[in-house]
Design a protein around this motif. Sequence first.
Motif, PDB file in Angstrom:
ATOM      1  N   ALA A  44       1.009  -1.278   0.078  1.00  0.00           N
ATOM      2  CA  ALA A  44       0.128  -0.071   0.518  1.00  0.00           C
ATOM      3  C   ALA A  44       0.877   1.586   0.291  1.00  0.00           C
ATOM      4  O   ALA A  44       1.755   1.412   0.901  1.00  0.00           O
ATOM      5  CB  ALA A  44      -1.175   0.335   0.887  1.00  0.00           C
ATOM      6  N   MET A  45       0.633   2.502  -0.833  1.00  0.00           N
ATOM      7  CA  MET A  45       1.840   3.278  -1.097  1.00  0.00           C
ATOM      8  C   MET A  45       0.384   4.154  -1.324  1.00  0.00           C
ATOM      9  O   MET A  45      -0.602   4.668  -2.212  1.00  0.00           O
ATOM     10  CB  MET A  45       2.768   3.431  -1.897  1.00  0.00           C
ATOM     11  N   PHE A  46       1.065   5.446  -0.042  1.00  0.00           N
ATOM     12  CA  PHE A  46      -0.040   6.976  -0.147  1.00  0.00           C
ATOM     13  C   PHE A  46       0.444   7.682  -0.958  1.00  0.00           C
ATOM     14  O   PHE A  46       1.223   8.025  -1.445  1.00  0.00           O
ATOM     15  CB  PHE A  46      -0.857   7.458   0.797  1.00  0.00           C
ATOM     16  N   LEU A  47      -0.132   7.921  -2.823  1.00  0.00           N
ATOM     17  CA  LEU A  47       0.252   9.475  -3.634  1.00  0.00           C
ATOM     18  C   LEU A  47      -0.025  10.509  -3.143  1.00  0.00           C
ATOM     19  O   LEU A  47       0.582  11.725  -2.931  1.00  0.00           O
ATOM     20  CB  LEU A  47      -0.784   8.744  -4.842  1.00  0.00           C
ATOM     21  N   ASP A  48      -0.983  10.616  -2.031  1.00  0.00           N
ATOM     22  CA  ASP A  48      -1.829  11.756  -1.853  1.00  0.00           C
ATOM     23  C   ASP A  48      -2.566  11.317  -0.412  1.00  0.00           C
ATOM     24  O   ASP A  48      -2.903  10.225   0.070  1.00  0.00           O
ATOM     25  CB  ASP A  48      -2.176  12.857  -2.289  1.00  0.00           C
ATOM     26  N   GLU A  49      -3.689  11.895   0.222  1.00  0.00           N
ATOM     27  CA  GLU A  49      -4.081  12.148   1.185  1.00  0.00           C
ATOM     28  C   GLU A  49      -5.016  11.567   0.669  1.00  0.00           C
ATOM     29  O   GLU A  49      -6.653  10.762   1.968  1.00  0.00           O
ATOM     30  CB  GLU A  49      -4.647  13.434   2.349  1.00  0.00           C
ATOM     31  N   ARG A  50      -5.590  11.714  -0.544  1.00  0.00           N
ATOM     32  CA  ARG A  50      -6.476  11.001  -1.386  1.00  0.00           C
ATOM     33  C   ARG A  50      -6.565   9.708  -1.647  1.00  0.00           C
ATOM     34  O   ARG A  50      -7.642   9.080  -2.617  1.00  0.00           O
ATOM     35  CB  ARG A  50      -7.430  11.927  -2.202  1.00  0.00           C
ATOM     36  N   THR A  51      -5.437   9.506  -2.482  1.00  0.00           N
ATOM     37  CA  THR A  51      -5.223   8.446  -3.934  1.00  0.00           C
ATOM     38  C   THR A  51      -4.139   7.388  -2.976  1.00  0.00           C
ATOM     39  O   THR A  51      -3.148   7.853  -2.119  1.00  0.00           O
ATOM     40  CB  THR A  51      -4.330   9.304  -4.411  1.00  0.00           C
ATOM     41  N   CYS A  52      -4.707   6.246  -2.350  1.00  0.00           N
ATOM     42  CA  CYS A  52      -3.891   5.004  -2.393  1.00  0.00           C
ATOM     43  C   CYS A  52      -3.947   3.953  -3.468  1.00  0.00           C
ATOM     44  O   CYS A  52      -4.828   3.618  -4.255  1.00  0.00           O
ATOM     45  CB  CYS A  52      -4.809   3.836  -1.148  1.00  0.00           C
ATOM     46  N   LYS A  53      -2.574   3.519  -3.906  1.00  0.00           N
ATOM     47  CA  LYS A  53      -2.219   2.657  -4.458  1.00  0.00           C
ATOM     48  C   LYS A  53      -1.842   1.078  -4.296  1.00  0.00           C
ATOM     49  O   LYS A  53      -1.158   0.886  -2.769  1.00  0.00           O
ATOM     50  CB  LYS A  53      -0.870   3.187  -5.392  1.00  0.00           C
ATOM     51  N   LEU A  54      -2.476   0.754  -4.321  1.00  0.00           N
ATOM     52  CA  LEU A  54      -2.465  -1.089  -4.123  1.00  0.00           C
ATOM     53  C   LEU A  54      -1.759  -1.847  -4.935  1.00  0.00           C
ATOM     54  O   LEU A  54      -2.164  -2.058  -6.395  1.00  0.00           O
ATOM     55  CB  LEU A  54      -3.929  -1.713  -3.497  1.00  0.00           C
ATOM     56  N   THR A  55      -0.554  -2.811  -4.633  1.00  0.00           N
ATOM     57  CA  THR A  55       0.602  -3.529  -5.516  1.00  0.00           C
ATOM     58  C   THR A  55       0.449  -4.746  -5.151  1.00  0.00           C
ATOM     59  O   THR A  55       0.867  -5.328  -3.941  1.00  0.00           O
ATOM     60  CB  THR A  55       1.132  -3.007  -5.448  1.00  0.00           C
TER      61      THR A  55
END
Length: 427
Positions: A382-393
Amino acid sequence: MKRGSILGYDLNEKYCQISYYDEAKDEPETLEVAVDNYQIPLMLGYYKERWVFGKEAKRLATINEGCTVTDLFHRAMRREKVRVGAKNHDAVWLLAKFISLTLEGFKDIEYITFSVPFTNIDMSKMLKGIGQYLGISKECVCVQDYKESFCHYMFYQPKELWQYESALFYCDAQEIQAYMLRRLNAISGRGKDMFVTVDEVANARMKELAAIYPVLNVDKAKDADERFKTFIQSVFEKKVVSSVYLTGEGFENNWYPNSLKVLCNGRRAFLGNNLYSKGACYASIRKCRDYDEGPIYLDETKMTEQICLRMRVNGHEGWYPIVAWGTHWYESDGQWEVILEDTSDIEIHVETLAGEDLQVETVSLQGLPERRDYSLRVQIEAMFLDERTCKLTFRDVGFGEFFPSTGFQVEKVLHLGGINGQFNSMS
């Protein structure tokens, strides 16, 4: 004396203070630097090729020997360069040097929580970086503000002291601030979780305080006592308050006898200056013990959403959060490995505290090989790009020598509601 390895560290522009977990007493103890004095002046000195701190640095400044550095906290936040003798130093390095000197008596630090007047992504990165400079992994460094430290302190007090609302008054030489710990209105269907917050409910600048601290002026003290009493009555109006805590240098002189009568009317009152460091130490204890029970602290900077996957943990199947509410988005990145029972799609649930809607997302695992006997191992990041966007890989990492990785990887970007407006809806 043997000191603990689980620490709480109060840090502000004037001083620092250290509390540590005493296993024998099963509670935090605060490091004394003198009799009944826990505060170490935030000052660094350099004399005869030796670094000194606190009172020793203050003494150097008084006798005009060597080089001394003040205002370390704000200089570090501004990433300034500071000249000490013939060399320029990064202010962050100087603050790290100060912190390392204050912690020389603590070996093998297991976990440390910094308690600061405010926190944000820059503060968090700076203090976690200083933790790494001290040899502590960033996963074992936590950063929280004073309000959250008050909250953690209260979690470990008898329940009757925060059965209703609990008040904290902070006073320095010019100002009194009032804070209130209260429970939030949680959405139904969120299990047994209890959510709490700390609000700044009032503040007042009182010119009389400058006259009574540190030298007591009788007439000014009477005026200040009367104004403080009126201030308390306005704060407590239409509230049921179980306990009151007084902290800050402004309360050191007993100038408020009439106000104290109001504070103690039907409730218990406490005076002390080590509440924040103890609250930070309690937070460290909870982290070390993986203690998930008890209230969850929220404020306008915390996430009111959590991301869950259906997993079996210790034989119990259910929806488990990989990103939990009550955390800062910039501290919520993580990595886990799971064993898949089959290669069907993965379902993701995003739960929110600001409403009853459940966001359901699906990740296709088409392309992964079918393997039996629980031999399909996948890494989830899980990596947050900003407070509203989370990228799951999701990555296939293989299964030892039996099944090498296929190189399979798939990503899913989740768009969250963010923190704006959601917290207020729970109030």
